[in-house]
Design a protein around this motif. Structure first.
Motif, PDB file in Angstrom:
ATOM      1  N   ALA A  53       0.699  -1.182  -0.115  1.00 46.43           N
ATOM      2  CA  ALA A  53      -0.019   0.060  -0.125  1.00 46.43           C
ATOM      3  C   ALA A  53       0.797   1.000   0.004  1.00 46.43           C
ATOM      4  O   ALA A  53       0.590   2.144  -0.710  1.00 46.43           O
ATOM      5  N   ALA A  54       2.030   1.275   0.747  1.00 50.30           N
ATOM      6  CA  ALA A  54       2.790   2.524   1.045  1.00 50.30           C
ATOM      7  C   ALA A  54       3.493   2.793  -0.625  1.00 50.30           C
ATOM      8  O   ALA A  54       3.599   4.024  -0.864  1.00 50.30           O
ATOM      9  N   ALA A  55       3.873   1.487  -1.101  1.00 56.28           N
ATOM     10  CA  ALA A  55       4.532   1.753  -2.480  1.00 56.28           C
ATOM     11  C   ALA A  55       3.694   2.261  -3.598  1.00 56.28           C
ATOM     12  O   ALA A  55       3.992   3.348  -4.063  1.00 56.28           O
ATOM     13  N   ALA A  56       2.347   1.891  -3.692  1.00 58.29           N
ATOM     14  CA  ALA A  56       1.389   2.179  -4.486  1.00 58.29           C
ATOM     15  C   ALA A  56       0.895   3.652  -4.032  1.00 58.29           C
ATOM     16  O   ALA A  56       0.655   4.567  -5.128  1.00 58.29           O
ATOM     17  N   ARG A  57       0.970   4.234  -2.651  1.00 54.76           N
ATOM     18  CA  ARG A  57       0.511   5.461  -2.461  1.00 54.76           C
ATOM     19  C   ARG A  57       1.802   6.428  -2.374  1.00 54.76           C
ATOM     20  O   ARG A  57       1.561   7.646  -1.893  1.00 54.76           O
ATOM     21  N   LYS A  58       2.996   5.927  -2.665  1.00 58.98           N
ATOM     22  CA  LYS A  58       4.180   6.870  -2.762  1.00 58.98           C
ATOM     23  C   LYS A  58       4.438   7.404  -1.211  1.00 58.98           C
ATOM     24  O   LYS A  58       4.607   8.449  -1.129  1.00 58.98           O
ATOM     25  N   THR A  59       4.379   6.447  -0.340  1.00 63.40           N
ATOM     26  CA  THR A  59       4.755   6.939   0.998  1.00 63.40           C
ATOM     27  C   THR A  59       5.263   5.726   1.847  1.00 63.40           C
ATOM     28  O   THR A  59       5.983   4.757   1.082  1.00 63.40           O
ATOM     29  N   THR A  60       5.544   5.737   3.088  1.00 64.28           N
ATOM     30  CA  THR A  60       6.111   4.733   3.798  1.00 64.28           C
ATOM     31  C   THR A  60       5.297   3.761   4.399  1.00 64.28           C
ATOM     32  O   THR A  60       3.951   4.014   5.032  1.00 64.28           O
ATOM     33  N   PRO A  61       5.620   2.641   4.908  1.00 65.74           N
ATOM     34  CA  PRO A  61       4.783   1.735   5.545  1.00 65.74           C
ATOM     35  C   PRO A  61       4.201   1.942   6.915  1.00 65.74           C
ATOM     36  O   PRO A  61       3.228   2.162   7.259  1.00 65.74           O
ATOM     37  N   GLU A  62       5.310   3.012   7.749  1.00 66.11           N
ATOM     38  CA  GLU A  62       4.889   3.359   8.716  1.00 66.11           C
ATOM     39  C   GLU A  62       3.669   4.345   8.765  1.00 66.11           C
ATOM     40  O   GLU A  62       2.734   4.542   9.602  1.00 66.11           O
ATOM     41  N   LYS A  63       3.528   5.435   7.614  1.00 68.39           N
ATOM     42  CA  LYS A  63       2.530   6.268   7.589  1.00 68.39           C
ATOM     43  C   LYS A  63       1.245   5.632   7.131  1.00 68.39           C
ATOM     44  O   LYS A  63       0.119   5.921   7.555  1.00 68.39           O
ATOM     45  N   ILE A  64       1.146   4.497   6.448  1.00 62.41           N
ATOM     46  CA  ILE A  64       0.114   3.544   6.123  1.00 62.41           C
ATOM     47  C   ILE A  64      -0.509   2.939   7.621  1.00 62.41           C
ATOM     48  O   ILE A  64      -1.652   3.053   7.972  1.00 62.41           O
ATOM     49  N   ASP A  65       0.609   2.643   8.498  1.00 58.47           N
ATOM     50  CA  ASP A  65       0.158   1.840   9.586  1.00 58.47           C
ATOM     51  C   ASP A  65      -0.572   2.998  10.657  1.00 58.47           C
ATOM     52  O   ASP A  65      -1.442   2.512  11.255  1.00 58.47           O
ATOM     53  N   GLU A  66      -0.050   4.215  10.442  1.00 57.58           N
ATOM     54  CA  GLU A  66      -0.693   5.365  11.212  1.00 57.58           C
ATOM     55  C   GLU A  66      -2.270   5.440  11.081  1.00 57.58           C
ATOM     56  O   GLU A  66      -2.980   5.405  11.932  1.00 57.58           O
ATOM     57  N   VAL A  67      -2.591   5.196   9.942  1.00 59.00           N
ATOM     58  CA  VAL A  67      -3.929   5.434   9.463  1.00 59.00           C
ATOM     59  C   VAL A  67      -4.688   4.317   9.479  1.00 59.00           C
ATOM     60  O   VAL A  67      -5.722   4.045   9.982  1.00 59.00           O
ATOM     61  N   ALA A  68      -4.104   3.082   8.885  1.00 58.77           N
ATOM     62  CA  ALA A  68      -4.748   1.656   8.882  1.00 58.77           C
ATOM     63  C   ALA A  68      -4.816   1.007  10.433  1.00 58.77           C
ATOM     64  O   ALA A  68      -6.108   0.868  10.805  1.00 58.77           O
ATOM     65  N   GLN A  69      -3.889   0.611  10.901  1.00 54.90           N
ATOM     66  CA  GLN A  69      -3.714   0.008  12.256  1.00 54.90           C
ATOM     67  C   GLN A  69      -4.496  -1.383  12.128  1.00 54.90           C
ATOM     68  O   GLN A  69      -5.010  -1.530  13.282  1.00 54.90           O
ATOM     69  N   GLY A  70      -4.633  -1.926  11.012  1.00 57.59           N
ATOM     70  CA  GLY A  70      -5.336  -3.181  10.950  1.00 57.59           C
ATOM     71  C   GLY A  70      -6.863  -3.289  10.877  1.00 57.59           C
ATOM     72  O   GLY A  70      -7.688  -3.995  11.117  1.00 57.59           O
ATOM     73  N   ARG A  71      -7.384  -1.833  10.841  1.00 57.32           N
ATOM     74  CA  ARG A  71      -8.760  -1.734  10.974  1.00 57.32           C
ATOM     75  C   ARG A  71      -9.513  -1.653   9.521  1.00 57.32           C
ATOM     76  O   ARG A  71      -8.764  -1.861   8.659  1.00 57.32           O
ATOM     77  N   VAL A  72     -10.645  -1.769   9.668  1.00 58.69           N
ATOM     78  CA  VAL A  72     -11.582  -1.855   8.284  1.00 58.69           C
ATOM     79  C   VAL A  72     -12.416  -0.648   7.976  1.00 58.69           C
ATOM     80  O   VAL A  72     -13.137  -0.084   9.201  1.00 58.69           O
ATOM     81  N   TRP A  73     -11.841  -0.207   6.878  1.00 58.55           N
ATOM     82  CA  TRP A  73     -12.689   1.330   6.663  1.00 58.55           C
ATOM     83  C   TRP A  73     -13.840   0.983   5.614  1.00 58.55           C
ATOM     84  O   TRP A  73     -13.578   0.195   4.837  1.00 58.55           O
ATOM     85  N   THR A  74     -14.577   1.870   5.490  1.00 55.22           N
ATOM     86  CA  THR A  74     -15.307   1.921   4.543  1.00 55.22           C
ATOM     87  C   THR A  74     -14.725   2.758   3.453  1.00 55.22           C
ATOM     88  O   THR A  74     -13.900   3.219   3.468  1.00 55.22           O
ATOM     89  N   ARG A  81      -9.028   9.336   4.450  1.00 57.13           N
ATOM     90  CA  ARG A  81      -7.864   8.918   4.913  1.00 57.13           C
ATOM     91  C   ARG A  81      -6.598   8.768   4.028  1.00 57.13           C
ATOM     92  O   ARG A  81      -5.415   8.314   4.197  1.00 57.13           O
ATOM     93  N   GLY A  82      -6.890   8.917   2.651  1.00 56.21           N
ATOM     94  CA  GLY A  82      -5.851   8.912   1.701  1.00 56.21           C
ATOM     95  C   GLY A  82      -5.469   7.337   1.413  1.00 56.21           C
ATOM     96  O   GLY A  82      -4.452   7.193   0.923  1.00 56.21           O
ATOM     97  N   LEU A  83      -6.164   6.375   1.541  1.00 52.78           N
ATOM     98  CA  LEU A  83      -5.800   5.034   1.343  1.00 52.78           C
ATOM     99  C   LEU A  83      -6.039   4.731  -0.032  1.00 52.78           C
ATOM    100  O   LEU A  83      -5.616   3.737  -0.476  1.00 52.78           O
ATOM    101  N   ILE A  84      -6.965   5.397  -0.631  1.00 56.11           N
ATOM    102  CA  ILE A  84      -7.517   4.986  -1.812  1.00 56.11           C
ATOM    103  C   ILE A  84      -7.744   6.244  -2.650  1.00 56.11           C
ATOM    104  O   ILE A  84      -7.892   7.442  -2.228  1.00 56.11           O
ATOM    105  N   ASP A  85      -7.578   6.295  -3.980  1.00 52.71           N
ATOM    106  CA  ASP A  85      -7.872   7.383  -4.929  1.00 52.71           C
ATOM    107  C   ASP A  85      -9.377   7.655  -4.950  1.00 52.71           C
ATOM    108  O   ASP A  85      -9.652   8.819  -5.324  1.00 52.71           O
TER     109      ASP A  85
END
Length: 182
Positions: A53-74, A81-85
């Motif tokens: 996800a970080a590679a696809a979003r051009k960010t770091t895995p840590e930044k993705i983890d800050e937002v995602a944290q294993g949760r399920v989002w609509t 949260r910038g996880l999808i376009d």
């Protein structure tokens, strides 16, 4: 499950040959080694996901983890949260896949497993009719998805239960390890 089963007075005992013998048996406590193995697998999958996800979003895995944290989002929450376009429908996904594959003329086919005779009968009769047959005539029609030969083998394996019930006064004590045929 272990506490609920204990409350019901169901107890089990035995010895296994390996710590992986009964990992999902609700009658036994979870083996700590197995719990560690499962958690390690979950951690690996999550790390792989956040990395991709970080590679696809051009960010770091840590930044993705800050937002995602294993949760399920609509879809909407993930977009915020910038996880999808963008969000889209199934049809949007098909159109995008066709575009990426450079297909201008394509068709979609849904391959379904062939229905068994019992499944076809159920479809014709409908669930209510099957229930009436069962209630009135004690005829049980159930789509099992089990090959007839396998179903017959299962019936043979458990035929001894019928013998136990014959001539019974309603109470029977029976124990069997099921390690061999009775």
């Amino acid at each position: 499950a272990e506490k609920a089963i204990d409350k019901l007075g169901i107890h089990t005992a035995g010895t296994t040959t390996t710590w992986l013998a009964e990992p999902y048996n609700p009658l036994r406590p979870l083996n700590p080694k197995f719990a560690e193995l499962v958690q390690s697998s979950i951690n690996h999958i999550y790390s792989d996901f956040t990395g991709k996800a970080a590679a696809a979003r051009k960010t770091t895995p840590e930044k993705i983890d800050e937002v995602a944290q294993g949760r399920v989002w609509t879809g909407t929450q993930a977009k915020e949260r910038g996880l999808i376009d963008r969000t889209g429908s199934y049809n949007d996904a098909l159109l995008t896949a066709a575009k990426r594959a450079k297909l201008s003329d394509y068709r979609i086919s849904y391959v379904e497993p062939e229905m068994s005779r019992v499944d076809k009968l159920f479809e014709l009769l409908g669930a209510q009719t099957a229930k009436i047959l069962h209630d009135q005539f004690k005829v049980a029609l159930v789509p099992t998805g089990i090959a007839p030969a396998a179903a017959q083998q299962i019936a043979n394996d458990f035929s001894w239960l019928n013998e136990v019930n014959k001539g019974s006064n309603g109470y029977t004590a029976l124990t069997h390890c099921l390690c061999t045929a009775p």
